[in-house]
Design an enzyme around this catalytic site. Structure first.
Site, PDB file in Angstrom:
ATOM      1  N   SER A  57     -36.716 -49.514  66.656  1.00  0.00           N
ATOM      2  CA  SER A  57     -36.281 -49.960  65.332  1.00  0.00           C
ATOM      3  C   SER A  57     -34.770 -49.875  65.155  1.00  0.00           C
ATOM      4  O   SER A  57     -34.136 -48.860  65.467  1.00  0.00           O
ATOM      5  CB  SER A  57     -36.967 -49.056  64.290  1.00  0.00           C
ATOM      6  OG  SER A  57     -36.198 -48.985  63.114  1.00  0.00           O
ATOM      7  N   GLY A  58     -34.199 -50.929  64.601  1.00  0.00           N
ATOM      8  CA  GLY A  58     -32.764 -50.918  64.313  1.00  0.00           C
ATOM      9  C   GLY A  58     -32.430 -49.882  63.258  1.00  0.00           C
ATOM     10  O   GLY A  58     -31.421 -49.179  63.363  1.00  0.00           O
ATOM     11  N   LEU A  59     -33.296 -49.785  62.256  1.00  0.00           N
ATOM     12  CA  LEU A  59     -33.068 -48.789  61.211  1.00  0.00           C
ATOM     13  C   LEU A  59     -33.053 -47.383  61.819  1.00  0.00           C
ATOM     14  O   LEU A  59     -32.152 -46.585  61.559  1.00  0.00           O
ATOM     15  CB  LEU A  59     -34.180 -48.890  60.144  1.00  0.00           C
ATOM     16  CG  LEU A  59     -34.198 -47.772  59.110  1.00  0.00           C
ATOM     17  CD1 LEU A  59     -32.956 -47.812  58.242  1.00  0.00           C
ATOM     18  CD2 LEU A  59     -35.454 -47.851  58.236  1.00  0.00           C
TER      19      LEU A  59
ATOM     20  N   ASP B 229     -27.668 -49.253  58.937  1.00  0.00           N
ATOM     21  CA  ASP B 229     -28.403 -50.310  59.650  1.00  0.00           C
ATOM     22  C   ASP B 229     -27.695 -51.641  59.396  1.00  0.00           C
ATOM     23  O   ASP B 229     -28.288 -52.587  58.890  1.00  0.00           O
ATOM     24  CB  ASP B 229     -29.849 -50.318  59.125  1.00  0.00           C
ATOM     25  CG  ASP B 229     -30.744 -51.279  59.910  1.00  0.00           C
ATOM     26  OD1 ASP B 229     -30.329 -51.736  60.992  1.00  0.00           O
ATOM     27  OD2 ASP B 229     -31.859 -51.563  59.419  1.00  0.00           O
TER      28      ASP B 229
ATOM     29  N   ASP C 203     -35.964 -54.187  68.225  1.00  0.00           N
ATOM     30  CA  ASP C 203     -35.552 -54.835  66.993  1.00  0.00           C
ATOM     31  C   ASP C 203     -34.090 -55.240  67.220  1.00  0.00           C
ATOM     32  O   ASP C 203     -33.171 -54.438  67.057  1.00  0.00           O
ATOM     33  CB  ASP C 203     -35.684 -53.820  65.845  1.00  0.00           C
ATOM     34  CG  ASP C 203     -35.040 -54.285  64.566  1.00  0.00           C
ATOM     35  OD1 ASP C 203     -34.610 -55.450  64.510  1.00  0.00           O
ATOM     36  OD2 ASP C 203     -34.962 -53.462  63.628  1.00  0.00           O
TER      37      ASP C 203
ATOM     38  N   ASP D  16     -32.089 -57.171  65.659  1.00  0.00           N
ATOM     39  CA  ASP D  16     -31.344 -57.674  64.494  1.00  0.00           C
ATOM     40  C   ASP D  16     -31.171 -59.199  64.608  1.00  0.00           C
ATOM     41  O   ASP D  16     -32.154 -59.899  64.754  1.00  0.00           O
ATOM     42  CB  ASP D  16     -30.004 -56.954  64.354  1.00  0.00           C
ATOM     43  CG  ASP D  16     -30.190 -55.468  64.034  1.00  0.00           C
ATOM     44  OD1 ASP D  16     -31.304 -55.096  63.621  1.00  0.00           O
ATOM     45  OD2 ASP D  16     -29.247 -54.686  64.216  1.00  0.00           O
TER      46      ASP D  16
ATOM     47  N   GLU E  25     -34.031 -61.678  63.933  1.00  0.00           N
ATOM     48  CA  GLU E  25     -34.319 -62.096  62.557  1.00  0.00           C
ATOM     49  C   GLU E  25     -33.335 -63.176  62.120  1.00  0.00           C
ATOM     50  O   GLU E  25     -32.181 -63.196  62.568  1.00  0.00           O
ATOM     51  CB  GLU E  25     -34.286 -60.888  61.613  1.00  0.00           C
ATOM     52  CG  GLU E  25     -32.961 -60.158  61.568  1.00  0.00           C
ATOM     53  CD  GLU E  25     -33.077 -58.750  60.985  1.00  0.00           C
ATOM     54  OE1 GLU E  25     -33.852 -57.938  61.541  1.00  0.00           O
ATOM     55  OE2 GLU E  25     -32.392 -58.470  59.981  1.00  0.00           O
TER      56      GLU E  25
ATOM     57  N   LYS F  16     -25.863 -57.939  59.877  1.00  0.00           N
ATOM     58  CA  LYS F  16     -26.976 -57.930  58.931  1.00  0.00           C
ATOM     59  C   LYS F  16     -27.040 -56.609  58.170  1.00  0.00           C
ATOM     60  O   LYS F  16     -26.307 -55.656  58.475  1.00  0.00           O
ATOM     61  CB  LYS F  16     -28.302 -58.198  59.644  1.00  0.00           C
ATOM     62  CG  LYS F  16     -28.531 -57.463  60.923  1.00  0.00           C
ATOM     63  CD  LYS F  16     -28.916 -56.012  60.785  1.00  0.00           C
ATOM     64  CE  LYS F  16     -30.179 -55.856  59.958  1.00  0.00           C
ATOM     65  NZ  LYS F  16     -30.853 -54.575  60.327  1.00  0.00           N
TER      66      LYS F  16
ATOM     67  N   ASN G 205     -30.148 -53.956  56.335  1.00  0.00           N
ATOM     68  CA  ASN G 205     -31.588 -53.723  56.316  1.00  0.00           C
ATOM     69  C   ASN G 205     -32.237 -54.560  55.212  1.00  0.00           C
ATOM     70  O   ASN G 205     -31.702 -54.691  54.110  1.00  0.00           O
ATOM     71  CB  ASN G 205     -31.883 -52.234  56.094  1.00  0.00           C
ATOM     72  CG  ASN G 205     -33.362 -51.951  56.243  1.00  0.00           C
ATOM     73  OD1 ASN G 205     -34.133 -52.100  55.293  1.00  0.00           O
ATOM     74  ND2 ASN G 205     -33.765 -51.593  57.452  1.00  0.00           N
ATOM     75  N   SER G 206     -33.403 -55.090  55.507  1.00  0.00           N
ATOM     76  CA  SER G 206     -34.074 -56.021  54.591  1.00  0.00           C
ATOM     77  C   SER G 206     -34.419 -55.391  53.248  1.00  0.00           C
ATOM     78  O   SER G 206     -34.625 -56.101  52.264  1.00  0.00           O
ATOM     79  CB  SER G 206     -35.357 -56.545  55.236  1.00  0.00           C
ATOM     80  OG  SER G 206     -35.054 -57.151  56.454  1.00  0.00           O
TER      81      SER G 206
ATOM     82  N   ARG H 258     -38.314 -63.454  63.761  1.00  0.00           N
ATOM     83  CA  ARG H 258     -38.647 -62.803  62.495  1.00  0.00           C
ATOM     84  C   ARG H 258     -38.180 -63.657  61.331  1.00  0.00           C
ATOM     85  O   ARG H 258     -36.996 -64.007  61.242  1.00  0.00           O
ATOM     86  CB  ARG H 258     -37.984 -61.425  62.484  1.00  0.00           C
ATOM     87  CG  ARG H 258     -37.932 -60.751  61.140  1.00  0.00           C
ATOM     88  CD  ARG H 258     -37.639 -59.284  61.357  1.00  0.00           C
ATOM     89  NE  ARG H 258     -37.067 -58.648  60.210  1.00  0.00           N
ATOM     90  CZ  ARG H 258     -36.711 -57.375  60.179  1.00  0.00           C
ATOM     91  NH1 ARG H 258     -36.884 -56.610  61.254  1.00  0.00           N
ATOM     92  NH2 ARG H 258     -36.189 -56.842  59.100  1.00  0.00           N
TER      93      ARG H 258
ATOM     94  N   HIS I  53     -41.999 -60.988  57.449  1.00  0.00           N
ATOM     95  CA  HIS I  53     -41.655 -59.738  56.779  1.00  0.00           C
ATOM     96  C   HIS I  53     -41.796 -59.898  55.275  1.00  0.00           C
ATOM     97  O   HIS I  53     -41.566 -60.977  54.719  1.00  0.00           O
ATOM     98  CB  HIS I  53     -40.224 -59.345  57.130  1.00  0.00           C
ATOM     99  CG  HIS I  53     -39.982 -57.862  57.021  1.00  0.00           C
ATOM    100  ND1 HIS I  53     -40.985 -56.943  56.889  1.00  0.00           N
ATOM    101  CD2 HIS I  53     -38.827 -57.136  57.055  1.00  0.00           C
ATOM    102  CE1 HIS I  53     -40.482 -55.726  56.838  1.00  0.00           C
ATOM    103  NE2 HIS I  53     -39.163 -55.811  56.925  1.00  0.00           N
TER     104      HIS I  53
HETATM  105  C1  SPV Z   1     -36.438 -51.825  61.440  1.00  0.00           C
HETATM  106  O1  SPV Z   1     -37.290 -51.001  61.731  1.00  0.00           O
HETATM  107  O2  SPV Z   1     -35.233 -51.645  61.632  1.00  0.00           O
HETATM  108  C2  SPV Z   1     -36.826 -53.104  60.839  1.00  0.00           C
HETATM  109  C3  SPV Z   1     -38.009 -53.158  60.059  1.00  0.00           C
HETATM  110  O3  SPV Z   1     -36.084 -54.031  60.976  1.00  0.00           O
HETATM  111  S1  SPV Z   1     -37.560 -52.963  58.418  1.00  0.00           S
HETATM  112  O4  SPV Z   1     -36.730 -51.799  58.314  1.00  0.00           O
HETATM  113  O5  SPV Z   1     -38.807 -52.878  57.728  1.00  0.00           O
HETATM  114  O6  SPV Z   1     -36.808 -54.146  58.020  1.00  0.00           O
HETATM  115 MG    MG Z   2     -34.316 -53.634  61.678  1.00  0.00          MG
END
Ligand code: SPV
Ligand code: MG
Length: 552
Positions: free
Chosen positions: A53-55, A65, A92, A94, A121, A127, A129-130, A166, A197
């Protein structure tokens, strides 16, 4: 068929495994990991894949992130994760860290590190975080994003490497039609799966998308916000893969906060010790066992001998100096004799050191030794002490008196000898640095002090000169090595000597003489001075002088 020729099928590549997860008709699950140890834990929990995971990776670096960690820093972390696991990792990625060209290089580097796939994505670099102002985030131009997918697919060398596209349209506040339009374009560009997502707390838009999408490509979801939805709903909707996206980092943050607060407040570890992973568990996760096995396999020839130190006696001649401690704890040049001895062993990589103590054993406080106690130390001799360490006997071991001081090369050179039994004999009978030991050594040849000396054998060790005009060849200094067969001869000799009535009074010289009488060769390793033992008060000054020489 010859059963010996039945070969196990090689386990599928990580990329093939990820592809199988995406394409299987079952609902599959992968869990977030953010470094080597969390990746290992995810695999050991039974997951068949990892979400890098990027986060979570940015969080464990302590940054946002928002592409604050460079992509190469992310790839470096992936290398650790990939090296310690056998299950596939889906990165992930990004936005692919740039344009189509950056995407090409990313795919190349991921394949080199055996990362099974990447999810990109359709947002703009850098980017965010969503879940942070998702609706305000601009989406990528569809054609530009499709070019990125194509570039990634064209640069992969393993056909199983997966690129997951994504779709962020729902996050950014667009409707399901925009999401479908984008998914279709990404499909046409060559994506292997679509991740849809959503940030709603209910699965409605994801389920609606799945229905319309109708499995044109495998569908991946991230139910971070709609976590309360039973997975049956996803199964019924035909979802392929669920990503539990951030639960390892969140679990560890929570645990670390609790433990750090507790330790700070209580200034104690007592309550906490049993609540956290043991140090051994950490070793286990690091694969310490595998390293031990490899050492057995590859370092066998270098395995260091064990050492046994005889240190049970008081050293009565040292009078009040040994009133509260055994001789080996006398400080010479600022360090107890035994500490010096242990240091010498450690210099030669001998770390398994057993010390047989007796008199004032409780005063022995030297680290890195195993202590054995001869409780009858004042009624018994050296062989009785030696037997107290029988459990530490080894097929390569040095037996040594505890009151020896010597220059390091003596032990080093002894370790270079490859005979079964080797006794160190000092040929300088008048060595002023030598204490008053009377372990006179009679040998087959005198020391000719050349490197071409033919092998010399010990004939006997006596505390008085032999009658007649034969001179001893030197003194046994109280250091002897037993290897392989020599160790078996030692066991046998001790068993025989034990049966003698006078066993309790026997010392090491009697053991050497017994071995010789039994016909076992005891090789002599000659030295010329550079050692002493501490027996009498007069030795103390000499010992100080000696250590001044070697401590410089
Ligand atoms: C991550 O885990 O970094 C994601 C998923 O991209 S989310 O954080 O849900 O966007
Ligand atoms: Mg991410």
């Amino acid at each position: 068929m010859n059963p010996n020729h039945v070969t196990q099928p090689a386990s599928p590549s990580k990329a093939r495994q990820l592809r199988a997860l995406l394409e299987s008709p079952e609902l599959e699950f992968i869990l977030e990991a953010h470094n080597g140890i969390s990746a290992r834990i995810v695999e050991q929990a039974g997951f068949r894949g990892i979400w890098a995971s990027g986060l979570a990776i940015s969080a464990q670096f302590g940054v946002r992130d928002s592409n604050e960690a460079s992509w190469t820093q992310v790839v470096d972390m992936l290398e650790f994760m990939s090296d310690v696991t056998t299950i596939p990792i889906l990165l992930d990625g990004d936005t692919g860290y740039g344009n189509f060209n950056n995407m090409r290089r990313l795919v190349k580097k991921l394949e080199q590190r055996n990362v099974a796939g990447v999810c990109i994505e359709d947002k703009i670099f850098p980017k965010t975080n969503s879940f942070i102002d998702g609706e305000r985030q601009p989406l990528a131009d569809i054609d530009e994003f499709c070019g990125k997918i194509k570039a990634g697919k064209d640069s992969q060398t393993d056909p199983d490497f997966c690129i997951v596209a994504r779709v962020e349209a729902l996050i950014a506040g667009w409707d399901i039609h925009e999401a479908l339009r984008r998914a279709e374009a990404y499909h046409a560009a060559g994506a292997d799966a679509i991740l849809i997502h959503s940030k709603l707390s209910r699965p409605d838009e994801v389920v609606a998308f799945a229905k319309e999408w109708d499995n044109r490509l495998p569908l991946v979801i991230v139910p971070t916000k709609y976590y309360s939805t039973p997975v049956e709903v996803f199964r019924a909707a035909g979802v392929s893969l669920v990503i539990w996206a951030n639960h390892m980092i969140r679990a560890s943050v929570d645990a670390m906060e609790q433990v750090s607060r507790h330790i700070k407040e209580r200034e104690s570890l007592i309550q906490i010790e049993d609540q956290i992973a043991s140090v051994n568990r950490i070793f286990e996760l690091q694969g310490a066992d595998e390293l031990s096995r490899a050492q057995e396999r590859y370092l066998k020839h270098k395995r260091a001998p064990h050492a046994i130190v005889l240190a049970a006696s008081r050293g009565r001649a040292l009078r009040e100096l040994t009133e509260d401690r055994p001789k080996v704890m006398l400080s010479i040049g600022g360090k107890p004799l035994l500490r010096r001895l242990v240091d010498e062993f450690k210099k030669q990589s001998i770390n398994h050191i057993t010390v047989v103590a007796g008199y004032k054993a409780e005063a022995i406080n030297v680290a890195n030794i195993q202590l054995r106690i001869n409780a009858d130390y004042d009624q018994t001799g050296e062989l009785a002490s030696l037997l107290c360490a029988a459990d530490a006997f080894h097929d390569d071991m040095i037996i040594m008196y505890g009151d020896l001081l010597f220059r390091s090369y003596i032990l080093h050179d002894l370790l270079e000898q490859d005979s079964e039994i080797v006794a160190v004999v000092d040929s300088s009978l008048n060595n002023p640095h030598t204490g008053h030991t009377q372990d006179l050594a009679y040998c087959t040849e005198a020391d000719n002090r050349s490197i071409f000396q033919p092998p010399v054998l010990l004939q006997s060790v006596r505390d008085q000169p032999l009658p007649g005009d034969r001179n001893p060849s030197g003194r046994w200094i109280g250091m002897v090595r037993f290897r392989n067969q020599g160790r078996l001869w030692l066991d046998e000799a001790l068993a025989e000597l034990r049966r003698r009535e006078d066993f309790v009074s026997l010392g090491m010289p009697e053991l050497l003489n017994h071995l010789i009488e039994r016909g076992h060769p005891v090789r002599v390793h000659y030295v010329h001075g550079h050692w002493l033992d501490v027996n009498a008060l007069a030795d103390i000054g000499r010992a100080h002088d000696f250590t001044r020489g070697i401590d410089q």
